[in-house]
Motif scaffolding. Structure first.
Motif, PDB file in Angstrom:
ATOM      1  N   ASP A 100      -4.868   4.543   6.866  1.00 38.60           N
ATOM      2  CA  ASP A 100      -6.224   4.896   6.448  1.00 38.60           C
ATOM      3  C   ASP A 100      -6.764   6.073   7.260  1.00 38.60           C
ATOM      4  O   ASP A 100      -7.348   7.007   6.701  1.00 38.60           O
ATOM      5  N   TRP A 101      -6.554   6.061   8.575  1.00 42.33           N
ATOM      6  CA  TRP A 101      -7.017   7.165   9.432  1.00 42.33           C
ATOM      7  C   TRP A 101      -6.284   8.460   9.087  1.00 42.33           C
ATOM      8  O   TRP A 101      -6.886   9.535   9.102  1.00 42.33           O
ATOM      9  N   LYS A 138      -7.894  10.026   6.167  1.00 45.94           N
ATOM     10  CA  LYS A 138      -9.183  10.613   6.541  1.00 45.94           C
ATOM     11  C   LYS A 138      -9.034  11.884   7.360  1.00 45.94           C
ATOM     12  O   LYS A 138      -9.984  12.655   7.483  1.00 45.94           O
TER      13      LYS A 138
END
Length: 150
Positions: A94-95, A98
């Motif tokens: 997820d990071w 982003k």
């Protein structure tokens, strides 16, 4: 850095441990190693400093939890730590998504692919350790109503 190049640099003390036989552990260690460069790039941009910290913590947690779980004597405990590793792997993925405005598209794609492979492996390992299946088996029930008084 390519996987084979990295693998040759891992100390014998780590490679000689039986944990090293687990491909998921090796991939988790490798993802943390290559993540170091990505985290450094993210840290150099003021806007993504906190993201870099979160990413590195998540990456480091994957192999650490696999190692912790591998060292447990009961399969229930192993599964518990493998679940932590699964959560950290999904968090790291997820990071990375982003971080797309700072890191290059090929770096993001490679890291997401590697982390997705680790997720797939953990999703097999966890139910295996729990001794359960993810889908309930169908059971046929038979009832004899001839003797039932209603």
């Amino acid at each position: 850095m390519k996987y084979q190049e990295w693998e040759a640099t891992v100390p014998e003390a780590i490679r000689g441990d039986s944990l090293w036989k687990a491909k998921v552990y090796r991939l988790a260690l490798f993802s943390c190693k290559i993540g170091w460069h990505d985290v450094t790039n993210l840290f150099n941009d003021r806007r993504t400093r906190s993201l870099s910290d979160q990413l590195y913590r998540a990456l480091g947690s994957i192999s650490a939890n696999i190692a912790e779980g591998y060292s447990r004597s009961s399969s229930k405990e192993r599964a518990h730590f493998y679940e932590y590793a699964l959560g950290s792997t999904r968090e790291a993925r997820d990071w990375y998504y982003k971080a797309g405005d700072v890191l290059t598209a090929p770096v993001i794609a490679h890291s997401i692919m590697l982390l997705s492979e680790i997720i797939r492996m953990l999703l097999v390992m966890i139910p295996d350790q729990r001794g359960t299946v993810l889908k309930e088996e169908t059971i046929e029930y038979q009832i004899d109503l001839t003797d039932a008084s209603m």
